[in-house]
Design a protein around this motif. Structure first.
Motif, PDB file in Angstrom:
ATOM      1  N   LEU A   3       0.824  -1.203  -0.115  1.00  0.00           N
ATOM      2  CA  LEU A   3      -0.162   0.150   0.074  1.00  0.00           C
ATOM      3  C   LEU A   3       0.845   1.316  -0.032  1.00  0.00           C
ATOM      4  CD1 LEU A   3      -3.120  -0.794   2.276  1.00  0.00           C
ATOM      5  CD2 LEU A   3      -2.862  -0.615  -0.131  1.00  0.00           C
ATOM      6  N   VAL A   6       1.065   5.238   3.132  1.00  0.00           N
ATOM      7  CA  VAL A   6      -0.212   5.710   3.582  1.00  0.00           C
ATOM      8  C   VAL A   6      -0.043   6.686   4.695  1.00  0.00           C
ATOM      9  CG1 VAL A   6      -2.498   4.854   4.156  1.00  0.00           C
ATOM     10  CG2 VAL A   6      -1.226   3.388   2.717  1.00  0.00           C
ATOM     11  N   GLU A  49      -4.584  -1.332  -4.788  1.00  0.00           N
ATOM     12  CA  GLU A  49      -4.185  -0.232  -5.269  1.00  0.00           C
ATOM     13  C   GLU A  49      -5.255   0.947  -5.126  1.00  0.00           C
ATOM     14  OE1 GLU A  49      -1.866   0.645  -8.117  1.00  0.00           O
ATOM     15  OE2 GLU A  49      -0.672  -1.241  -7.548  1.00  0.00           O
ATOM     16  N   ARG A  52      -5.386   1.652  -1.549  1.00  0.00           N
ATOM     17  CA  ARG A  52      -4.043   2.754  -1.244  1.00  0.00           C
ATOM     18  C   ARG A  52      -4.731   4.305  -1.595  1.00  0.00           C
ATOM     19  NH1 ARG A  52      -0.789   1.924  -4.951  1.00  0.00           N
ATOM     20  NH2 ARG A  52      -1.289   4.005  -6.105  1.00  0.00           N
ATOM     21  N   GLU A  53      -5.279   4.340  -2.756  1.00  0.00           N
ATOM     22  CA  GLU A  53      -5.565   5.601  -3.169  1.00  0.00           C
ATOM     23  C   GLU A  53      -6.344   6.415  -2.082  1.00  0.00           C
ATOM     24  OE1 GLU A  53      -7.108   4.881  -7.244  1.00  0.00           O
ATOM     25  OE2 GLU A  53      -5.111   4.702  -8.007  1.00  0.00           O
ATOM     26  N   GLU A  56      -4.926   7.319   1.015  1.00  0.00           N
ATOM     27  CA  GLU A  56      -3.906   8.529   0.726  1.00  0.00           C
ATOM     28  C   GLU A  56      -4.767   9.998   0.734  1.00  0.00           C
ATOM     29  OE1 GLU A  56      -1.705   7.682  -2.773  1.00  0.00           O
ATOM     30  OE2 GLU A  56      -0.380   6.478  -1.605  1.00  0.00           O
ATOM     31  N   VAL A  77      -3.133  -6.218   2.498  1.00  0.00           N
ATOM     32  CA  VAL A  77      -3.682  -5.044   2.810  1.00  0.00           C
ATOM     33  C   VAL A  77      -4.052  -4.966   4.329  1.00  0.00           C
ATOM     34  CG1 VAL A  77      -5.829  -4.002   2.284  1.00  0.00           C
ATOM     35  CG2 VAL A  77      -4.934  -5.344   0.532  1.00  0.00           C
ATOM     36  N   ALA A  80      -0.769  -3.808   5.874  1.00  0.00           N
ATOM     37  CA  ALA A  80      -0.328  -2.444   5.515  1.00  0.00           C
ATOM     38  C   ALA A  80      -1.060  -1.467   6.069  1.00  0.00           C
ATOM     39  CB  ALA A  80      -0.481  -2.369   4.047  1.00  0.00           C
ATOM     40  N   ARG A  84       0.768   1.096   8.823  1.00  0.00           N
ATOM     41  CA  ARG A  84       0.899   2.695   8.520  1.00  0.00           C
ATOM     42  C   ARG A  84      -0.349   3.444   9.232  1.00  0.00           C
ATOM     43  NH1 ARG A  84       5.200   3.067   5.508  1.00  0.00           N
ATOM     44  NH2 ARG A  84       5.519   1.403   3.911  1.00  0.00           N
TER      45      ARG A  84
END
Length: 132
Positions: A3, A6, A49, A52-53, A56, A77, A80, A84
């Protein structure tokens, strides 16, 4: 797929913002239309993906993560997000054998649910940390 870096963004007190990560479009839509009835703001992702977007750009307080995301690993996932964004409560879900629950908890999930759900309310209880 990791990821990346993040950002752990704080949501305001009382905010209930959940990221739903599942490769099944019907389940994503069903949860995203059901959870707002209980005060949740929902964001959806089909794969790591997209997750992650969302992470963020949005302040997420909770996540629902399918452990089997097609060709991707939901365990990655979960790990991560837990690494984070340690304040995010993660609920792992899967239609596979329950034995994956222990691995999900070790990876950083706070709760584990097996699909199909008996009732969608069990998801609300898992997000809130209540026993159904």
């Amino acid at each position: 797929v990791p990821l990346g870096d993040v950002r752990a963004v704080r949501a305001g007190a009382g905010d209930r913002r959940v990221l739903i990560v599942d490769d099944e479009p019907l389940l994503r839509r069903m949860l995203a239309s059901f959870l707002p009835r209980f005060g949740w703001t929902c964001f959806t992702a089909e794969n790591p993906e997209e997750a992650r977007e969302v992470l963020e750009r949005e302040a997420i307080t909770h996540a629902i993560v399918d452990l089997h995301l097609g060709l991707h690993s939901g365990y990655d996932v979960v790990r991560a997000i837990a690494r984070r964004c340690p304040s995010v409560r993660i609920v792992a879900i899967t239609g596979s054998l329950l034995s994956g629950g222990q691995a999900a908890l070790i990876a950083g999930a706070a709760a584990f649910l097996s699909k199909p759900f008996e009732a969608l309310e069990v998801v609300v209880h898992a997000l809130d940390g209540d026993a159904p």
